[in-house]
Write a protein that holds these residues in place. Structure first.
Motif, mmCIF file in Angstrom:
data_model
loop_
_atom_site.group_PDB
_atom_site.id
_atom_site.type_symbol
_atom_site.label_atom_id
_atom_site.label_comp_id
_atom_site.label_asym_id
_atom_site.label_seq_id
_atom_site.Cartn_x
_atom_site.Cartn_y
_atom_site.Cartn_z
ATOM 1 N N THR A 214 36.464 52.114 44.243
ATOM 2 C CA THR A 214 35.729 52.204 42.988
ATOM 3 C C THR A 214 35.200 50.869 42.530
ATOM 4 N N ARG B 174 40.107 47.779 30.092
ATOM 5 C CA ARG B 174 39.562 48.410 28.910
ATOM 6 C C ARG B 174 40.639 48.654 27.870
ATOM 7 N N ALA C 247 45.664 54.105 51.363
ATOM 8 C CA ALA C 247 45.372 54.340 49.958
ATOM 9 C C ALA C 247 46.619 54.157 49.124
ATOM 10 N N THR D 289 44.111 53.304 45.246
ATOM 11 C CA THR D 289 42.891 54.043 45.517
ATOM 12 C C THR D 289 41.675 53.421 44.854
ATOM 13 N N VAL E 118 51.587 58.396 16.231
ATOM 14 C CA VAL E 118 50.662 59.529 16.099
ATOM 15 C C VAL E 118 51.452 60.799 15.793
ATOM 16 N N ARG E 119 52.529 60.985 16.596
ATOM 17 C CA ARG E 119 53.330 62.194 16.379
ATOM 18 C C ARG E 119 53.856 62.276 14.962
ATOM 19 N N ARG F 247 53.028 53.685 19.714
ATOM 20 C CA ARG F 247 51.790 54.200 19.154
ATOM 21 C C ARG F 247 51.782 55.723 19.206
ATOM 22 N N GLU F 248 52.187 56.228 20.372
ATOM 23 C CA GLU F 248 52.229 57.687 20.529
ATOM 24 C C GLU F 248 53.166 58.304 19.494
ATOM 25 N N LEU G 274 51.370 63.021 12.446
ATOM 26 C CA LEU G 274 50.982 64.428 12.472
ATOM 27 C C LEU G 274 52.127 65.347 12.064
ATOM 28 N N ALA H 249 39.702 48.864 36.075
ATOM 29 C CA ALA H 249 38.831 49.226 34.955
ATOM 30 C C ALA H 249 39.637 49.645 33.739
#
Lengths: 124, 892
Positions: free
Chosen positions: B73, B492, B64, B69, B802-803, B798-799, B806, B488
């Motif tokens: 899936t 995405r 694995a 892993t 956001v910070r 991006r993070e 905010l 996946a």
């Protein structure tokens, strides 16, 4: 006030629904759900084996459980350390809302696919 | 009795699982089921069952980890068939796509190649050096059976020139069963006159058997044979360089007569350039031991080389000689009571004793540099692969296997490493050329194997192997990552995905490893450089500025009478003193930093003069004026004076170390000592400053100085303190000596500063090359931290957006990222400190105690490195913090 919690909440909202479940994951999640409070690896394996009549490799089960936990489909807690287990706790799993959602999605998808095939699928 | 599962299986499983929470749960589960099995089927069955299960789970976990892993899936889809045209086509296909993907980002690929090439070139250079000087310094036919015998115990500085002629003859007679040939070698630096000024040649007198032991055939003519010594005109064999220099490489030199040391010799042969036994030499003449020399037992000065009889080991030969020594001790109790004997292989005996540890230090440093380079490259590749995540996801989704992607990563790595290796060879070649030109000839003569300092096939081979190892080091992590791709989520979220914790940890660990190794390298370089500073700038005990020195060796035959030597020295000095720009002229038997020393046995007056109670100290003979000429300060008492004649009272000066060693807590002035069992008492009249003799040896060796007039040596150094630039006086010094004896050459005319320079060139070189290696490593580590932080910040734009949207201020953002860098750096520093401790220990051992570890130095370097790393992380953080949050949020 900007805190780590608000940030995590933002991120969580941004996240979308979890991935489509694989067949084995689907089975594992169902077994965990069936076993409710008593879901740790040993009975989960026995349940899958007895209900599906397929042998389950322990290694595969642990890998799958860990992966489900990483994806947020289950969460786990360590308790019930007994002398029989040389003081090592059991890792009990419960299905999270995310896991439940994934289960529903997969279940519905399979059911949809199977609609109209009952006569074929349920022979014997 | 309660049954318990097989311990070994449990341990192995625990190791395979890793994560402690999972480990406990899994081990507990298996134990629970094991007990059930034991009850149902008996213990042996249960144990077998446990082993099978444990191995199965362990294998699963390992699989694995390697393949990722996500394998289970993924929706099962048929993979497109791999090219079936055979392995070659497959490799070609991989190479082709690797080349395309590397060309896609040329700047990054070039950076990686350059970084790797630097690391590989450093290793190739040092390996070539180790091979030439340490591993295979002698490549003569027969060298594998040759051995060196010495009247010395096994010490680091193996005293080769230590065999008394009488002992040599005994051994040759009695050890035929272990040595089928035994040869003696004596130093012989004859003067040579042929028009022009007299020349001092370097040469040896050797037993003809030497040419059988080291069976290198002559270039011209023949080598020496047994009856050469007894001929009317002794035979002589010329060295290659001397032959080229003096005779222009003419073949008619054979049969010519040369006047060497006042005696006619006939040239019988010329040796090839590669023959440098025992060192590089101009001439080899037969050794003829005079009857009185044959009886010499006390004074050992010969080098002895032997050829081991077939099947005899060095240890067996040594045992045989030990047995002979036991008999000799009985026969000569006076001289042999404390004598030893030891045998070493030729390579061991004549190799440079200091070179091994020295080169080992370099090799370790070069290897550490390569590790830093690999960590750096691994980080760059990981970063690049994060950019390629989407590509991988698509390929995985289309059915490529994780293994296929991993293989491509490895091929890309191999392509990078191959390019870097190709680039490393010319770099190493240049470095070796620089190394060859960095050392003066006077040193090279004594460095065996220097001639082999070049790029050889085995160096190329070793470097290629190292490069292959490097690929594994730096490409494994990206390959694993590629196989581990989560198809996946990769598809995405595409590039918006932030890094997984595992990947960040891997990158952090790589950056921290770079910091750790760099700190260790910096400490090594710092220690070497501070040692260098101490050796060259530290207290010398004398003043080397404006001092000219030159060596004069007197031919034995014409200067056998001490009186003739005494008068010659006095006349030369008197002439020099009359020169206008000479302040003082002196003569001494041993010059500081000249690599020669002479020792004597020493008994305090109140100690019985038995060999067993003797202490070995350094003996120097000096004219009264030489102290002023060298600038050695007087600490107490008086200096020597011209009144201290050879027929008068015996007096001496002693060094501070000798005074405190033998007369602790009291004044040494007026105390007396002996230097021979039946010798006269010598009175201490003055104490002088400690003089650093040589950085290689213990600088605090006790020393006494006798008036040179009392026992004039046949080789002495003339020392001039001048008013003007000392080198301008070279001609004057030569003229003064030759005015007294036109056949006397003056050798090694140099300023005192030049002498020190020559002697410390090795250490200087070591210090600087370590410095260069550490500097490169420092730059790599800083770039590594910078690129890591720049990359992480880029990913987190991006993070951060956001910070900031905010309410986080740009200061918060900078702080956050600097904290992250700080954690990495500190982890690296902690590991680096541990490494530094061992580095310090290693250097102390390798560099003869010149290096002393310093906590302050380590602390300063750690702080500097931390500051550098933080600066490197600040720049990208600052850049991100200035971005408008709305742009950052919209940008991807």
């Amino acid at each position: 006030m900007f805190t780590m919690q608000t940030y995590n909440a933002c991120i969580a909202v941004m996240k979308k629904t979890p991935a489509y479940l694989g067949e084995f994951e689907y089975a594992v999640l169902l077994a965990v759900l069936q076993l409710r409070e008593a879901a740790y690896a040993v009975p989960v394996r026995e349940l899958i084996e007895s209900r599906t009549s397929r042998s389950v490799a322990r290694g595969a089960l642990y890998t799958s459980l860990e992966r489900l936990e990483v994806k947020g489909c289950v969460k786990s807690a360590l308790r019930d350390a007994s002398p029989e287990r040389a003081g090592r706790p059991r890792r009990y799993f419960t299905v999270t809302p995310t896991g439940l959602a994934a289960l529903r999605t997969t279940h519905a998808a399979l059911r949809n696919l199977a609609t109209g095939l009952e006569s074929v699928l349920e022979q014997q | 009795m309660t049954a318990s599962p097989p311990l070994l299986a449990e341990r192995a499983l625990a190791l395979a699982v890793g994560d402690p929470d999972w480990r406990d749960a899994i081990l507990g589960d298996l134990r629970e089921e094991f007990l059930l099995m034991a009850r149902r089927h008996g213990l042996p069955y249960a144990r077998r069952w446990y082993w099978a299960q444990a191995m199965g789970v362990a294998a699963h976990r390992a699989l694995a980890r390697v393949t990722g892993t996500q394998r289970a899936t993924r929706l099962p889809m048929p993979e497109p068939p791999e090219p079936r045209a055979g392995r070659i086509a497959l490799v070609w296909h991989d190479l082709h796509s690797a080349w395309r993907s590397l060309r896609h980002q040329p700047a990054l690929s070039l950076t990686i190649v350059a970084v790797l090439a630097l690391g590989l070139a450093a290793n190739a250079t040092i390996f070539a050096q180790a091979d030439a000087i340490v591993l295979r310094p002698f490549r003569y036919p027969g060298v594998e059976r040759a051995a060196v015998v010495a009247s010395d115990s096994h010490q680091r500085f193996f005293a080769r020139e230590s065999v008394a002629p009488g002992d040599f003859l005994d051994w040759r007679e009695q050890s035929r069963d272990v040595f089928d040939r035994l040869a003696a070698i004596d130093w012989w630096d004859p003067q040579y006159l042929l028009g022009g000024p007299p020349q001092q040649l370097t040469g040896f007198r050797v037993s003809p058997e030497l040419f059988e032991i080291i069976a290198e055939p002559p270039l011209l003519g023949r080598t020496l044979v047994a009856d050469d010594a007894s001929r009317q005109t002794p035979a002589v064999v010329l060295g290659y360089e001397f032959w080229r220099r003096q005779f222009g490489g003419r073949t008619d030199v054979l049969g010519q007569q040369l006047r060497l040391a006042g005696v006619a010799h006939q040239v019988v042969g010329v040796m090839p350039a590669s023959f440098r036994v025992p060192y590089g030499s101009d001439v080899w003449a037969p050794l003829a031991l005079a009857p009185e020399a044959q009886a010499e037992r006390a004074r050992g000065y010969l080098m002895v080389v032997g050829r081991l009889a077939p099947g005899v080991t060095v240890a067996a030969a040594e045992q045989r000689l030990q047995a002979i020594l036991v008999q000799q001790r009985r026969a000569f109790p006076d001289s042999h009571a404390r004598r030893e004997v030891s045998v070493r292989t030729f390579t061991d005996g004549f190799g440079d004793p200091g070179a091994g540890p020295f080169v080992a230090v370099w090799q370790v440093a070069a290897f550490a540099l390569l590790l830093v380079a690999c960590a750096n490259v691994a980080n760059l590749l990981l970063a690049r692969n994060t950019e390629r995540e989407r590509e991988f996801s698509v390929r995985l989704a289309l059915g490529a296997s994780g293994g296929r992607l991993a293989r491509q990563m490895l091929v890309e790595g191999a392509l990078l490493a191959a390019t870097a290796t190709a680039l490393a060879f010319p770099l190493a070649w240049t470095a070796l050329g620089m190394m060859r030109s960095a050392f003066p000839d006077s040193i090279i003569r004594f460095v065996p194997g220097w001639a082999y300092l070049r790029l050889e096939p085995r160096t190329l081979l070793a470097t290629s192997a190292l490069a292959a190892g490097a690929v594994l080091l730096f490409a494994i992590a990206p390959a694993w990552r590629a196989a581990h791709q989560n198809v996946a989520s990769g598809l995405r979220t595409g590039n918006r995905q932030t890094d997984g914790a595992g990947r960040q940890r891997a990158r952090g660990a790589l950056a921290a490893a770079q910091i750790a190794l760099t700190l260790a390298l910096l400490v090594a370089a710092g220690l070497a450089l501070s040692a260098l500073y101490r050796v060259t700038e530290g207290p010398l005990g004398f003043d080397p500025t404006n001092v000219l020195v030159g060596r004069v060796s007197l031919p034995e035959q014409r200067y056998q009478d001490p009186e003739s030597r005494r008068q010659l020295v006095a006349r030369i000095l008197a002439r020099l003193d009359r020169l206008p720009s000479v302040k003082t002229a002196g003569a001494t038997s041993v010059l500081p930093y000249s690599s020669s020393d002479s020792s004597a046995t020493f008994w305090r007056e109140d100690v019985p003069t038995r060999q067993a109670d003797a202490t070995e100290v350094s003996r120097r003979r000096a004219t009264p004026s030489s102290f002023a000429a060298l600038g050695i300060p007087l600490l107490a008492g008086r200096l020597l004076s011209s009144g201290d004649r050879h027929d008068g009272v015996r007096v001496a000066l002693v060094s501070q170390a000798l005074a405190t060693k033998f007369w602790p807590g009291q004044s040494a002035l007026g105390k007396r000592f002996r230097i021979a069992t039946d010798g006269p008492l010598i009175a201490v009249v003055g104490i002088v400053e400690e003089v650093t003799q040589d950085w290689l040896v213990d600088s605090l060796r006790p020393v006494f100085y006798l008036p040179l007039e009392q026992d004039p040596p046949s080789t002495f150094y003339v020392v001039l303190r001048t008013v003007t630039d000392p080198i301008q006086m070279a001609a004057g010094l030569r003229a003064a000596v030759q005015a007294e004896d036109p056949e006397l050459p003056v050798v090694g005319l140099k300023t005192m500063e030049g002498v020190i320079e020559d002697r410390t060139v090795g250490l200087r070189f070591a210090g600087r090359s370590l410095g260069v290696i550490a500097a490169i490593s420092g730059i790599l580590a800083a770039v590594g931290i910078y690129s890591l932080m720049a990359f992480l910040m880029g990913r987190r734009r991006r993070e951060m957006g956001v910070r900031m949207a905010l309410g986080a201020t740009s200061r918060d953002v900078v702080q956050l990222s600097c904290l992250q860098a700080m954690r990495l750096t500190l982890a690296g520093i902690v590991v680096g400190l541990v490494l530094s401790y061992f580095v310090g220990r290693g250097l102390e051992a390798a560099m003869f105690g010149v290096v002393t570890s310093s906590v302050t130095l380590v602390a300063v370097l750690a702080v500097v490195l931390t500051a550098t790393a933080l600066t490197a992380s600040y720049v990208p953080a600052r850049r991100v913090s200035r971005v408008d949050p709305t742009i950052a949020l919209r940008s991807e």
